[in-house]
Enzyme design. Structure first.
Site, PDB file in Angstrom:
ATOM      1  N   CYS A   7      43.793  37.155  37.210  1.00 15.42           N
ATOM      2  CA  CYS A   7      43.956  38.538  37.640  1.00 15.42           C
ATOM      3  C   CYS A   7      43.741  38.805  39.141  1.00 15.42           C
ATOM      4  O   CYS A   7      42.427  38.872  39.434  1.00 15.42           O
ATOM      5  CB  CYS A   7      43.686  39.694  36.429  1.00 15.42           C
ATOM      6  SG  CYS A   7      43.925  41.303  37.362  1.00 15.42           S
ATOM      7  N   CYS A  10      41.076  42.041  39.276  1.00 13.88           N
ATOM      8  CA  CYS A  10      39.960  41.404  38.798  1.00 13.88           C
ATOM      9  C   CYS A  10      39.062  40.819  40.032  1.00 13.88           C
ATOM     10  O   CYS A  10      37.714  41.081  40.354  1.00 13.88           O
ATOM     11  CB  CYS A  10      39.811  40.535  37.624  1.00 13.88           C
ATOM     12  SG  CYS A  10      40.329  41.166  35.946  1.00 13.88           S
ATOM     13  N   ASP A  33      46.033  49.029  49.885  1.00  7.45           N
ATOM     14  CA  ASP A  33      47.162  48.372  49.485  1.00  7.45           C
ATOM     15  C   ASP A  33      47.740  47.471  50.596  1.00  7.45           C
ATOM     16  O   ASP A  33      47.897  47.813  51.695  1.00  7.45           O
ATOM     17  CB  ASP A  33      48.432  49.723  49.246  1.00  7.45           C
ATOM     18  CG  ASP A  33      49.491  48.700  48.246  1.00  7.45           C
ATOM     19  OD1 ASP A  33      49.596  49.057  46.948  1.00  7.45           O
ATOM     20  OD2 ASP A  33      50.065  47.820  48.800  1.00  7.45           O
ATOM     21  N   HIS A  49      38.735  44.756  33.440  1.00  7.34           N
ATOM     22  CA  HIS A  49      40.358  44.635  33.012  1.00  7.34           C
ATOM     23  C   HIS A  49      41.013  45.247  32.067  1.00  7.34           C
ATOM     24  O   HIS A  49      40.338  45.217  31.016  1.00  7.34           O
ATOM     25  CB  HIS A  49      40.715  43.193  32.770  1.00  7.34           C
ATOM     26  CG  HIS A  49      42.155  42.954  32.776  1.00  7.34           C
ATOM     27  ND1 HIS A  49      43.000  42.388  34.083  1.00  7.34           N
ATOM     28  CD2 HIS A  49      43.180  42.794  31.823  1.00  7.34           C
ATOM     29  CE1 HIS A  49      44.057  42.386  33.831  1.00  7.34           C
ATOM     30  NE2 HIS A  49      44.157  42.646  32.361  1.00  7.34           N
ATOM     31  N   ASN A  88      51.529  53.477  37.546  1.00  7.80           N
ATOM     32  CA  ASN A  88      52.445  52.925  36.899  1.00  7.80           C
ATOM     33  C   ASN A  88      51.935  51.994  35.512  1.00  7.80           C
ATOM     34  O   ASN A  88      50.719  51.291  35.757  1.00  7.80           O
ATOM     35  CB  ASN A  88      52.991  51.681  37.955  1.00  7.80           C
ATOM     36  CG  ASN A  88      53.813  52.673  39.025  1.00  7.80           C
ATOM     37  OD1 ASN A  88      54.428  53.708  38.663  1.00  7.80           O
ATOM     38  ND2 ASN A  88      53.532  51.893  40.229  1.00  7.80           N
ATOM     39  N   GLY A  94      58.012  49.974  36.807  1.00 12.67           N
ATOM     40  CA  GLY A  94      57.880  48.872  37.887  1.00 12.67           C
ATOM     41  C   GLY A  94      56.249  48.350  38.020  1.00 12.67           C
ATOM     42  O   GLY A  94      56.248  47.966  39.209  1.00 12.67           O
ATOM     43  N   HIS A  99      46.929  45.136  36.018  1.00 16.05           N
ATOM     44  CA  HIS A  99      45.302  45.482  35.922  1.00 16.05           C
ATOM     45  C   HIS A  99      45.454  47.151  36.441  1.00 16.05           C
ATOM     46  O   HIS A  99      46.010  47.246  37.270  1.00 16.05           O
ATOM     47  CB  HIS A  99      44.695  44.651  36.943  1.00 16.05           C
ATOM     48  CG  HIS A  99      43.366  45.083  37.036  1.00 16.05           C
ATOM     49  ND1 HIS A  99      42.124  44.091  36.738  1.00 16.05           N
ATOM     50  CD2 HIS A  99      42.476  46.087  37.348  1.00 16.05           C
ATOM     51  CE1 HIS A  99      41.177  44.838  36.924  1.00 16.05           C
ATOM     52  NE2 HIS A  99      41.243  45.844  37.315  1.00 16.05           N
ATOM     53  N   HIS A 101      45.482  50.455  37.963  1.00 12.94           N
ATOM     54  CA  HIS A 101      45.172  50.917  39.463  1.00 12.94           C
ATOM     55  C   HIS A 101      45.961  52.233  39.517  1.00 12.94           C
ATOM     56  O   HIS A 101      46.835  52.512  38.867  1.00 12.94           O
ATOM     57  CB  HIS A 101      45.650  49.945  40.225  1.00 12.94           C
ATOM     58  CG  HIS A 101      47.009  49.612  40.221  1.00 12.94           C
ATOM     59  ND1 HIS A 101      47.450  48.662  39.224  1.00 12.94           N
ATOM     60  CD2 HIS A 101      48.193  49.965  40.821  1.00 12.94           C
ATOM     61  CE1 HIS A 101      48.611  48.499  39.540  1.00 12.94           C
ATOM     62  NE2 HIS A 101      49.171  49.160  40.477  1.00 12.94           N
ATOM     63  N   HIS A 103      47.325  54.610  42.600  1.00 15.70           N
ATOM     64  CA  HIS A 103      47.828  54.308  43.978  1.00 15.70           C
ATOM     65  C   HIS A 103      47.089  56.049  44.542  1.00 15.70           C
ATOM     66  O   HIS A 103      47.594  56.928  43.836  1.00 15.70           O
ATOM     67  CB  HIS A 103      49.168  54.581  44.099  1.00 15.70           C
ATOM     68  CG  HIS A 103      49.918  53.063  43.767  1.00 15.70           C
ATOM     69  ND1 HIS A 103      50.333  52.268  44.448  1.00 15.70           N
ATOM     70  CD2 HIS A 103      50.294  52.550  42.353  1.00 15.70           C
ATOM     71  CE1 HIS A 103      50.755  51.233  43.755  1.00 15.70           C
ATOM     72  NE2 HIS A 103      50.620  51.393  42.735  1.00 15.70           N
TER      73      HIS A 103
END
Ligand code: DGP
Length: 115
Positions: A7, A10, A33, A49, A88, A94, A99, A101, A103
């Protein structure tokens, strides 16, 4: 701590691969990003994770992620101008990296879509 070997998040969150960090504590890391959609586009990622937000994430980890959002917004100077937090989950959203997250997007007037 539980990480998945293959990952990418990770690896970044645990400094196996280095990235452009904005904030970090014992439970989470925040880094830029690689394909920013706004002047500020930072990802807040737990060091353990989890697939996505509905993967039995401990309350302590969620609280750490929310705290990190606050720290990122202040560090980026978008705490007063405003920002958006997006998580997401799964194919219809999408989700590309499986893992968990958040945004954190800001720094200009955001549209009706993602950014
Ligand atoms: P999502 O669709 O919510 O899974 O978004 C994944 C985001 O992660 C996408 O905006 C691009 C970003 N991303 C993917 N791989 C990497 C990476 O290796 N480094 C960084 N900094 N960002 C990445």
């Amino acid at each position: 701590m539980s990480q998945h070997e293959d990952c990418i998040f990770c690896k970044i969150a645990n400094h196996v691969i280095e990235s452009n960090y904005v904030y970090e504590d014992d439970l989470v890391a925040a880094f830029r990003d690689m394909s920013p959609l706004a002047p500020t586009h930072v990802l807040v990622v737990p060091k353990d994770h989890y697939e996505h937000i509905a993967d039995a994430v401990p309350a302590e980890t969620i609280a750490a992620m929310v705290h990190a959002v606050d720290e990122v917004a202040k560090a980026e100077g978008i705490d007063h101008s405003g920002f958006r937090v997006v998580a997401n989950a799964g194919d219809d959203a999408g989700q590309a990296v499986h893992h968990l997250h958040f945004h954190v997007l800001g720094g200009h007037r955001l549209g009706d879509d993602f950014a």
